[in-house]
Design a protein around this motif. Structure first.
Motif, short mmCIF file in Angstrom:
data_model
loop_
_atom_site.label_atom_id
_atom_site.label_comp_id
_atom_site.label_asym_id
_atom_site.label_seq_id
_atom_site.Cartn_x
_atom_site.Cartn_y
_atom_site.Cartn_z
N LYS A 126 97.01 58.91 56.66
CA LYS A 126 97.76 57.94 55.84
C LYS A 126 97.25 56.51 55.97
N THR A 127 95.99 56.34 56.30
CA THR A 127 95.40 55.00 56.39
C THR A 127 94.01 55.04 55.77
N PRO A 128 93.52 53.91 55.23
CA PRO A 128 92.16 53.87 54.69
C PRO A 128 91.14 54.15 55.79
N LEU A 129 89.93 54.52 55.39
CA LEU A 129 88.84 54.69 56.34
C LEU A 129 88.51 53.33 56.93
N PRO A 130 88.65 53.13 58.26
CA PRO A 130 88.48 51.79 58.82
C PRO A 130 87.05 51.24 58.72
N ASP A 131 86.04 52.09 58.99
CA ASP A 131 84.65 51.66 58.90
C ASP A 131 83.74 52.88 58.87
N ARG A 132 82.46 52.66 58.65
CA ARG A 132 81.53 53.77 58.52
C ARG A 132 81.25 54.46 59.85
N GLU A 133 81.50 53.78 60.98
CA GLU A 133 81.24 54.38 62.28
C GLU A 133 82.12 55.60 62.52
N VAL A 134 83.32 55.62 61.92
CA VAL A 134 84.21 56.78 62.06
C VAL A 134 83.55 58.01 61.44
N ILE A 135 82.98 57.83 60.26
CA ILE A 135 82.29 58.95 59.61
C ILE A 135 81.03 59.32 60.37
N ARG A 136 80.32 58.33 60.87
CA ARG A 136 79.09 58.60 61.62
C ARG A 136 79.38 59.50 62.83
N GLU A 137 80.44 59.16 63.57
CA GLU A 137 80.80 59.95 64.75
C GLU A 137 81.20 61.37 64.38
N ALA A 138 81.96 61.49 63.28
CA ALA A 138 82.38 62.82 62.83
C ALA A 138 81.19 63.67 62.43
N ALA A 139 80.24 63.06 61.72
CA ALA A 139 79.03 63.79 61.32
C ALA A 139 78.18 64.17 62.52
N LYS A 140 78.15 63.28 63.51
CA LYS A 140 77.38 63.54 64.72
C LYS A 140 77.96 64.72 65.49
N LYS A 141 79.27 64.77 65.62
CA LYS A 141 79.91 65.89 66.32
C LYS A 141 79.69 67.21 65.60
N LEU A 142 79.59 67.14 64.29
CA LEU A 142 79.39 68.35 63.49
C LEU A 142 77.91 68.72 63.39
N ASN A 143 77.05 67.88 63.98
CA ASN A 143 75.60 68.09 63.97
C ASN A 143 75.03 68.07 62.55
N ILE A 144 75.57 67.18 61.72
CA ILE A 144 75.06 67.04 60.36
C ILE A 144 74.62 65.60 60.08
N LEU A 145 74.46 64.81 61.13
CA LEU A 145 74.11 63.41 60.96
C LEU A 145 72.61 63.24 60.74
N ASP A 146 72.25 62.46 59.74
CA ASP A 146 70.87 62.04 59.52
C ASP A 146 70.78 60.61 60.06
N PRO A 147 70.49 60.44 61.34
CA PRO A 147 70.63 59.13 61.98
C PRO A 147 69.74 58.05 61.39
N ASN A 148 68.57 58.45 60.88
CA ASN A 148 67.63 57.45 60.38
C ASN A 148 68.02 56.90 59.02
N ASN A 149 68.85 57.64 58.29
CA ASN A 149 69.16 57.25 56.91
C ASN A 149 70.65 57.11 56.63
N PHE A 150 71.48 57.35 57.63
CA PHE A 150 72.92 57.35 57.37
C PHE A 150 73.41 56.01 56.82
N SER A 151 72.94 54.91 57.40
CA SER A 151 73.39 53.59 56.94
C SER A 151 73.04 53.37 55.47
N THR A 152 71.85 53.82 55.08
CA THR A 152 71.44 53.69 53.68
C THR A 152 72.32 54.54 52.78
N TYR A 153 72.60 55.78 53.24
CA TYR A 153 73.46 56.67 52.47
C TYR A 153 74.83 56.02 52.25
N PHE A 154 75.41 55.55 53.35
CA PHE A 154 76.77 55.00 53.27
C PHE A 154 76.81 53.77 52.37
N THR A 155 75.83 52.90 52.49
CA THR A 155 75.79 51.69 51.66
C THR A 155 75.76 52.05 50.18
#
Length: 408
Positions: free
Chosen positions: A202-231
């Motif tokens: 029931k709250t907006p997504l606070p920042d992109r780091e929350v998604i980054r951590e979730a993707a990292k735990k799920l082993n689906i993070l593209d670390p080199n390009n994630f910032s570009t994707y999110f932007t």
């Protein structure tokens, strides 16, 4: 005719009308027979003198409208019963008062709406989940009103099929988001995760780091390009609020399509993350099609370099400084960027700049002064140090000139 008989009282509205007239001057009811001039009487439809039919009541008398208002209040035994009668002429004038007095009050009206909504919810049990049940698993019913209670049903959001709440943290319970490419998998995950944060917490997504951590735990993070994707994705599908991010109109439309795709058992499997390892991504020197598309858009934006002549950019260090300043400070397209993206932007934007990726990489990673001008984040992307930013701004203002060097 005597003086006291010079007027006749209308049997309907009681107005005194001159006796020379056969009809009331106010309500137009017949007060005398037009044949024999005999006085008419209330509810008598024929002349008592000559027997001729009268027309006053049926054609001229304005019909009455009867309104009633019943109020009953259990506390203090308060009761009210009002009845009043109005002609058609008067209804328009008093209508606002009538509506205000006879319509249910706000509390009663809301209660009626809730009962109606509860009834509609019960008509489609396949889309709702019974929270508290009585006999035979049927939803509890308010004994007093015999209407289903709105508190006995709970809406099931489709997003809960893919994410859950783990002590205030959104966790994905699905690892295939049906994207045909690595970048499309990331896009689908970001959009779905943003909606899950809003729906479940029931709250907006606070920042992109929350998604980054979730993707990292799920082993689906593209670390080199994630910032570009999110932007790119946030600019297209999201709205920035004071306390975070939420999906915009386009984002919600894309969300609906994604949910249908995820729920379709016949939809093909998405891109396999294992097909592109994180180590391979770190060493990647070729720009992706998604990154190219983003940079091609950035190239169209005007950059005012004032007194800086880009023809003086000859070293890898100066090229990296200029590219990072434009993208992270001047245009604010990204907060950090990989080396290969900087070179692609410079080559597209300035035909007079000719430096190699090796020269830029050496100036950023191996130069003795690298740490003085450049900083690196956890994803291996670079941004300017305060000293590096100050140097470029001095070039732009003309306070300093570029020292031509072949390498740094």
């Amino acid at each position: 005719m005597d003086a006291e008989d010079s007027t006749i009282a209308c049997q309907y509205c009681k107005l005194q009308t001159p006796s020379e007239f056969n009809f009331c001057s106010k309500c137009y009811a017949q007060i005398k027979c037009v044949e024999c001039e005999t006085k008419t009487y209330l509810d008598v439809e024929i002349c008592l003198g000559c027997g001729k039919p009268l027309v006053g009541k049926n054609q001229f008398h304005k019909s009455s409208n009867i309104y009633t208002r019943h109020v009953k209040k259990e506390g203090d035994n308060y009761e009210e019963d009002i009845r009043f009668e109005l002609t058609d002429d008067s209804v328009g004038k008093i209508a606002p008062f009538i509506i205000g007095q006879t319509m249910p009050n706000e509390k009663t009206f809301k209660k009626s709406l809730l009962a109606d909504k509860s009834e509609r919810l019960q008509n489609d049990v396949s889309d709702y989940e019974d929270v508290t049940t009585g006999n035979e698993g049927k939803p509890n019913v308010d004994e007093e009103s015999s209407s289903p209670s709105i508190n006995t049903v709970k809406s099931k959001s489709p997003i809960t099929q893919f994410f859950k709440n783990d002590n205030g943290i959104i966790v994905a319970i699905e690892n295939d988001f049906k994207g045909k490419t690595w970048s499309e998998q990331q896009k689908n995950f970001i959009i779905l995760f943003t909606k899950a944060h809003i729906e479940i917490l029931k709250t907006p997504l606070p920042d992109r780091e929350v998604i980054r951590e979730a993707a990292k735990k799920l082993n689906i993070l593209d670390p080199n390009n994630f910032s570009t994707y999110f932007t790119k994705i946030s600019a297209q599908y999201m709205t920035k609020l004071s306390n975070g991010w939420e999906l915009n109109v386009k984002g919600n439309k894309e969300l609906d399509s994604l949910i249908k795709l995820m729920q379709d058992d016949n939809s093909p499997q998405g891109f396999t993350y294992a097909a592109r390892s994180n180590s391979g991504a770190t060493k990647k020197a070729r720009i992706s099609s998604d990154e190219k598309s983003a940079v091609d858009d950035w190239v169209n934006d005007d950059v005012n370099l004032k007194k800086l002549d880009v023809r003086n950019i000859r070293s890898g260090r100066d090229a990296a400084l200029l590219a990072l300043w434009i993208l992270t400070v001047n245009l604010k397209k990204v907060k950090a960027a990989p080396i290969y993206l900087l070179l692609y932007y410079l080559n597209k934007k300035f035909t007079t700049i000719s430096v190699t990726q090796a020269a830029v990489s050496k100036s950023i990673t191996l130069s003795k002064e690298a740490d003085k001008y450049f900083q690196k984040n956890n994803e291996g992307e670079y941004f300017l140090s305060p000293t590096g930013q100050k140097l470029v701004e001095e070039w732009v203002s003309g306070a300093k000139t570029i020292q031509n060097k072949d390498s740094d």
